[in-house]
Write a protein that holds these residues in place. Structure first.
Motif, mmCIF file in Angstrom:
data_model
loop_
_atom_site.group_PDB
_atom_site.id
_atom_site.type_symbol
_atom_site.label_atom_id
_atom_site.label_comp_id
_atom_site.label_asym_id
_atom_site.label_seq_id
_atom_site.Cartn_x
_atom_site.Cartn_y
_atom_site.Cartn_z
ATOM 1 N N ASN A 2 9.424 -2.891 32.711
ATOM 2 C CA ASN A 2 9.935 -4.188 32.699
ATOM 3 C C ASN A 2 11.197 -4.250 33.670
ATOM 4 O O ASN A 2 11.629 -3.189 33.994
ATOM 5 C CB ASN A 2 10.710 -4.565 31.348
ATOM 6 N N CYS A 3 11.452 -5.400 34.348
ATOM 7 C CA CYS A 3 12.472 -5.840 35.492
ATOM 8 C C CYS A 3 14.106 -5.302 34.706
ATOM 9 O O CYS A 3 14.267 -5.796 33.572
ATOM 10 C CB CYS A 3 12.548 -7.114 35.884
ATOM 11 N N SER A 4 14.781 -4.588 35.089
ATOM 12 C CA SER A 4 16.085 -4.344 34.801
ATOM 13 C C SER A 4 17.136 -5.339 34.652
ATOM 14 O O SER A 4 17.938 -5.306 33.973
ATOM 15 C CB SER A 4 16.548 -3.291 35.616
ATOM 16 N N ILE A 5 16.533 -6.618 35.256
ATOM 17 C CA ILE A 5 17.668 -7.586 35.179
ATOM 18 C C ILE A 5 17.052 -8.656 34.061
ATOM 19 O O ILE A 5 17.837 -8.936 33.094
ATOM 20 C CB ILE A 5 17.708 -8.323 36.626
ATOM 21 N N SER A 6 15.635 -9.275 34.122
ATOM 22 C CA SER A 6 15.583 -10.217 33.450
ATOM 23 C C SER A 6 14.709 -9.509 32.188
ATOM 24 O O SER A 6 14.378 -10.418 31.162
ATOM 25 C CB SER A 6 14.251 -10.844 34.161
ATOM 26 N N GLY A 7 14.289 -8.205 32.030
ATOM 27 C CA GLY A 7 13.693 -7.604 30.932
ATOM 28 C C GLY A 7 12.156 -7.952 30.826
ATOM 29 O O GLY A 7 11.646 -7.795 29.626
ATOM 30 N N GLU A 8 11.586 -8.843 31.683
ATOM 31 C CA GLU A 8 10.097 -9.094 31.656
ATOM 32 C C GLU A 8 9.319 -8.265 32.633
ATOM 33 O O GLU A 8 9.914 -7.732 33.539
ATOM 34 C CB GLU A 8 10.101 -10.762 32.207
ATOM 35 N N VAL A 9 7.990 -8.334 32.387
ATOM 36 C CA VAL A 9 7.438 -7.369 33.455
ATOM 37 C C VAL A 9 7.309 -8.242 34.823
ATOM 38 O O VAL A 9 7.160 -9.787 34.953
ATOM 39 C CB VAL A 9 5.722 -7.510 33.158
ATOM 40 N N PRO A 10 7.769 -7.637 35.910
ATOM 41 C CA PRO A 10 7.912 -8.018 37.212
ATOM 42 C C PRO A 10 6.437 -8.638 37.820
ATOM 43 O O PRO A 10 5.493 -7.887 37.664
ATOM 44 C CB PRO A 10 8.728 -7.002 37.991
ATOM 45 N N GLU A 11 6.599 -9.938 38.560
ATOM 46 C CA GLU A 11 5.321 -9.952 39.187
ATOM 47 C C GLU A 11 5.244 -9.263 40.671
ATOM 48 O O GLU A 11 4.251 -8.905 41.397
ATOM 49 C CB GLU A 11 5.468 -11.623 39.376
#
Length: 524
Positions: A2-11
């Motif tokens: 996951n993205c360290s900023i948004s916490g979601e899987v990055p595109e």
């Protein structure tokens, strides 16, 4: 991962060379452009420090909760709860901000009150200090004469001053030297008056007929509006106004600027006068006192004397032609003759014939005659040298509100509730009466211009008359409406050479009337 900023899987995943953390490309690029550092470690980070990662196309799985209606309802409930918690936190922050603002405003108001109190205490201390300085006895090496006592405050005499019958103070009196000075001034001015010619610079009748308001200036406080007294310094072209707000304001007409606001009286300023020569200015008030102000080097005026010889409202001040003496008149039925330089009351005159209070006063242009008006409609003429009442004019109705001697030396105009009366001082008789207003409207002011060519009357409006002789008709050449909306013009004075007229009313504005298009201050 996951993205360290948004916490979601990055595109579009990228990784930092320095920290090895994974980010969504668009998010980390925006953060770097705004802050120039890593959002997690806080270390400096540039666009060159991030590396793209090649991955297969990511298909985001549908959340398990979105696979059924109960799951979706649960999601909505969680989002609603989060929204309510956020709204509650915002309301708490708003309440705290309001409390802090209220406290700050309270502290500001308290500070303003403290500052005002300290200023008042400072002014009182300065006044007491000035009085103490003036009451210090003169050195034994200085000769003390009857006209130069050690006290120059104009107050009741010091403890060692002798008392007469009834506990009244014994005044120094008008000495022979002062009488000689007044007589010499009278002789000089009378001789000049015989050769007197109307100056060619005086405004013409056509000019006065074209008078219109050219400016209006809000000089006094809105809490107690009303201008009740007015004077003009002809050489400096400065207008002074006294108001119900207890202040006197000095206004520079050419520039349209307030030069100074004089505070100190506790009640309305009933009368004020410039001293033609020098830097002194006089104010009288309903607080029973008279103040002598002196201009300082910085242009401000400081109170030099506080005169407390009257026991009732001081209604009028008039300055002698020598500019060395002045007279005050009061509702306590006395008038006082003062020496200007020392502020000493040389004599206080009581008319034994009656006890009517004085409501107006004016010196004759030659200086040996004083005119006073009473609250009982009587006009009295006094010989200044002997302080004797030498003439009495009856016929008015109501208090005599204003007195003005003409520059020709033998006309006297008086105003009262019933209008204006003109008196011939040579034959001591009334030769003309103006009743411009109805029975409910008093005439508040009457004033000859400095050349003796025009007469101004103020009541519910302002009327200008052409001065004629005893037998000829005095024509009204201009009627100026009261633009204050109060229906009460209280005072009107002609400017130098009658080029303009200053008018005070029961609002806070000084109004200037003159020729349209004349150069003057912009309207405030």
């Amino acid at each position: 991962m996951n993205c360290s900023i948004s916490g979601e899987v990055p595109e579009e995943p990228v990784v930092s060379k320095k920290s090895g953390l994974l980010y969504e490309k668009r998010l980390i690029e925006r953060h770097i452009s705004d802050f120039g550092k890593c959002p997690i470690t806080g270390e400096p980070l540039a666009l060159d420090d991030i590396v793209s990662i090649n991955t297969g196309k990511i298909v985001k799985p549908r959340p398990l909760q979105a696979a059924s209606i109960p799951g979706m309802l649960g999601m909505f409930q969680n989002e609603w709860d989060g929204l309510m918690l956020s709204n509650f936190a915002l309301e708490q922050q708003l309440h705290t901000a309001r409390q802090e603002l209220s406290h700050a405003l309270y502290q500001h108001d308290a500070a303003c009150r403290v500052i005002a109190r300290l200023k008042k205490e400072r002014d009182e201390a300065r006044s007491l200090l000035a009085q103490a300085d003036r009451q210090i006895p003169m050195s034994a090496s200085v000769a003390v004469t009857a006209n130069t006592p050690s006290i120059s405050n104009g107050k009741r005499a010091a403890e060692d001053e002798e008392l007469g019958p009834g506990g009244k103070r014994i005044r120094a009196g008008i000495s022979a030297g002062i009488i000689a000075e007044l007589t010499d001034c009278n002789a000089s001015l009378s001789q000049q008056r015989k050769k007197r010619q109307i100056p060619p610079t005086v405004a013409t009748i056509d000019a006065l007929e074209s008078y219109t308001q050219i400016s209006s200036h809000p000089l006094h406080k809105t809490s107690k509006p009303g201008i009740v007294s007015l004077d003009i310094h002809y050489e400096k072209d400065i207008i002074a106004t006294g108001g119900l707000d207890t202040n006197a304001v000095l206004f520079d007409r050419p520039s349209g600027q307030i030069l100074s606001t004089l505070s100190g009286h506790s009640k309305k300023v009933t009368s004020l006068k410039f001293v033609a020569r020098g830097d002194l200015f006089l104010t009288a008030s309903a607080d029973k006192t008279v103040r002598v102000w002196q201009e300082s080097d910085d242009g401000n005026y400081n109170c030099r004397h506080i005169l407390k010889d009257h026991t009732a409202e001081v209604q009028a001040i008039t300055v002698h032609a020598t500019n060395n003496y002045f007279v005050t008149a009061s509702l306590d039925s006395t008038w006082c003759f003062y020496e200007l330089s020392s502020g000493l009351c040389l004599t206080q005159v009581v008319d034994a014939s009656d006890s009517n209070g004085y409501t107006s006063a004016a010196f004759h242009p030659d200086g040996l005659i004083l005119g006073t008006g009473t609250s009982e409609a009587v006009v009295k003429i006094w010989d200044v040298k002997s302080q004797a009442n030498v003439a009495r004019f009856d016929g008015h109705v109501g208090a005599v509100t204003s007195i003005s001697f003409s520059e020709n030396g033998y006309f006297l105009a008086t105003a009262a509730h019933d209008g204006v009366k003109l008196w011939d001082l040579r034959k001591l008789r009334n030769f003309r009466t103006f009743a411009p207003y109805d029975s409910d409207t008093p005439t508040n002011s009457v004033e000859f211009d400095n050349s003796g060519c025009y007469l101004a009357i103020a009541g519910s409006d302002i009327r200008v008359y052409q001065v004629a002789n005893v037998k000829s008709e005095w024509n009204c050449i201009k009627t100026i409406p009261d633009l204050s909306g109060t229906g009460k013009a209280t005072c009107a004075r002609f400017g130098p050479d009658a080029k303009y007229m200053a008018v005070g009313s029961m609002d806070r504005n000084l109004r200037i009337f003159g020729l349209p298009g004349e150069d003057g201050p912009l309207e405030s």
